[in-house]
Design a protein around this motif. Structure first.
Motif, PDB file in Angstrom:
ATOM      1  N   VAL A 163      61.789 -32.495  80.294  1.00  0.00           N
ATOM      2  CA  VAL A 163      62.544 -32.129  81.429  1.00  0.00           C
ATOM      3  C   VAL A 163      62.986 -33.366  82.242  1.00  0.00           C
ATOM      4  O   VAL A 163      62.387 -34.154  82.851  1.00  0.00           O
ATOM      5  CB  VAL A 163      61.627 -31.177  82.591  1.00  0.00           C
ATOM      6  CG1 VAL A 163      62.624 -30.743  83.530  1.00  0.00           C
ATOM      7  CG2 VAL A 163      61.505 -29.873  81.507  1.00  0.00           C
ATOM      8  N   THR A 164      64.295 -33.433  82.524  1.00  0.00           N
ATOM      9  CA  THR A 164      64.727 -34.395  83.337  1.00  0.00           C
ATOM     10  C   THR A 164      64.739 -34.056  85.089  1.00  0.00           C
ATOM     11  O   THR A 164      64.928 -32.887  85.343  1.00  0.00           O
ATOM     12  CB  THR A 164      66.433 -34.963  83.139  1.00  0.00           C
ATOM     13  OG1 THR A 164      67.268 -33.573  83.026  1.00  0.00           O
ATOM     14  CG2 THR A 164      66.317 -35.281  81.671  1.00  0.00           C
ATOM     15  N   PRO A 165      64.701 -34.926  85.925  1.00  0.00           N
ATOM     16  CA  PRO A 165      64.683 -34.684  87.392  1.00  0.00           C
ATOM     17  C   PRO A 165      65.720 -33.748  87.744  1.00  0.00           C
ATOM     18  O   PRO A 165      65.635 -33.082  88.702  1.00  0.00           O
ATOM     19  CB  PRO A 165      64.635 -36.130  87.981  1.00  0.00           C
ATOM     20  CG  PRO A 165      64.236 -36.882  86.997  1.00  0.00           C
ATOM     21  CD  PRO A 165      64.637 -36.614  85.734  1.00  0.00           C
ATOM     22  N   ASN A 166      67.022 -33.634  87.440  1.00  0.00           N
ATOM     23  CA  ASN A 166      68.103 -32.877  87.716  1.00  0.00           C
ATOM     24  C   ASN A 166      68.273 -31.624  87.179  1.00  0.00           C
ATOM     25  O   ASN A 166      68.938 -30.818  87.433  1.00  0.00           O
ATOM     26  CB  ASN A 166      69.509 -33.615  87.461  1.00  0.00           C
ATOM     27  CG  ASN A 166      69.876 -34.055  85.958  1.00  0.00           C
ATOM     28  OD1 ASN A 166      68.837 -33.686  85.171  1.00  0.00           O
ATOM     29  ND2 ASN A 166      70.907 -34.051  85.801  1.00  0.00           N
ATOM     30  N   MET A 167      67.183 -31.199  86.174  1.00  0.00           N
ATOM     31  CA  MET A 167      67.348 -29.893  85.566  1.00  0.00           C
ATOM     32  C   MET A 167      66.653 -28.938  86.420  1.00  0.00           C
ATOM     33  O   MET A 167      65.845 -29.387  87.428  1.00  0.00           O
ATOM     34  CB  MET A 167      66.330 -29.948  84.380  1.00  0.00           C
ATOM     35  CG  MET A 167      67.071 -30.519  83.301  1.00  0.00           C
ATOM     36  SD  MET A 167      66.407 -30.291  81.666  1.00  0.00           S
ATOM     37  CE  MET A 167      66.979 -31.328  80.514  1.00  0.00           C
ATOM     38  N   ILE A 168      67.227 -27.881  86.594  1.00  0.00           N
ATOM     39  CA  ILE A 168      66.686 -26.779  87.655  1.00  0.00           C
ATOM     40  C   ILE A 168      65.425 -26.162  86.971  1.00  0.00           C
ATOM     41  O   ILE A 168      65.629 -25.467  85.860  1.00  0.00           O
ATOM     42  CB  ILE A 168      67.631 -25.782  87.873  1.00  0.00           C
ATOM     43  CG1 ILE A 168      68.920 -26.443  88.732  1.00  0.00           C
ATOM     44  CG2 ILE A 168      66.991 -24.563  88.790  1.00  0.00           C
ATOM     45  CD1 ILE A 168      68.623 -26.971  90.003  1.00  0.00           C
TER      46      ILE A 168
END
Length: 248
Positions: A74-79
């Protein structure tokens, strides 16, 4: 005899260790991903979520569905579940295709996002009749037109020559494209307002109202349809000025 017994015990222990290791390996191979930490992200529920779609609590479940994903991926910009406030009451600025993940990059503040067909257009200060107003980025406003003195004199001359007959004290006739008793456009959103120092005009620090500005606007951009902008531009070229009445 004792030596043979020890050999057997060693083989049994080795076999047990091998079987245990093999079991762990097979468990990790087939179930390893399920044993690792996961996090919930969101993808389109049925079809592409189109640009200009506004997301809110009423339509979120109809637009998106949860999907489990390895936390490490999971990347930091994923909701994620704890980031839903980052997209609520905002507007999609790019389409989200099936199997793509919803991110903060897909949305923007609704008041700062053009509606379908709208473009950011500049309204030069020279077009404005009044500069003493309190518009701020994200505001909605009415745009009025008013004839300049030069245009009034033009119609006054026409009246004297008998070419124009009017009962209006203003002399300048009102037409559907050039209304004078009502706004030419309503609910126009301000994209930004710049002052003479090329900074965004905002409320002064610790001001409880808008009476204290950082400077009079010299550069304004608004969201308009191309035909609407053309209507304003033509009106200015004909001798009208614009009045922007901003709503808080």
């Amino acid at each position: 005899m004792h030596f043979k017994v020890r050999i057997r015990v060693l083989f049994l222990v080795a076999g047990a260790i091998f079987l245990a290791g093999l079991s762990i390996f097979l468990l990790l191979f087939f179930k390893g991903e399920q044993l690792l930490p996961h996090q919930t992200v969101f993808v389109p529920k049925e079809k592409t979520v189109e640009k200009f779609t506004t997301i809110n609590a009423d339509n979120f479940k109809a637009l998106f569905e949860p999907k489990e994903m390895l936390k490490a991926a999971v990347t930091p910009n994923m909701i994620t579940l704890d980031m839903l406030d980052k997209v609520m009451n905002k507007t999609m600025v790019m389409p989200l295709y099936p199997e793509d993940y919803l991110t903060v990059n897909h949305v923007r503040e609704t008041l700062l996002t053009p509606r379908q067909g709208e473009i950011e257009y500049p309204l030069p200060a020279s077009w404005l009749e009044v500069l003493d107003w309190t518009g701020r980025p994200g505001d909605e406003a009415e745009i009025w037109i008013t004839p300049t003195e030069k245009l009034r004199q033009f119609y006054m001359q026409k009246v004297k020559e008998g070419k124009v007959i009017t009962d209006s004290a203003s002399l300048v006739p009102e037409t559907p494209d050039r209304p004078l008793s009502k706004p030419v456009f309503s609910n126009v959103r301000l994209r930004y307002v710049m002052d003479g120092t090329n900074r965004t005009v905002r409320n002064a620090n610790q001001a409880s109202d808008r009476s204290d500005a950082t400077g009079k606007p010299t550069d304004i951009k608004v969201f308009l349809l191309p035909a609407e902008y053309a209507q304003l531009k033509n009106a200015v070229e004909e001798g009208y000025k614009l009045i922007i009445a901003a709503k808080e």
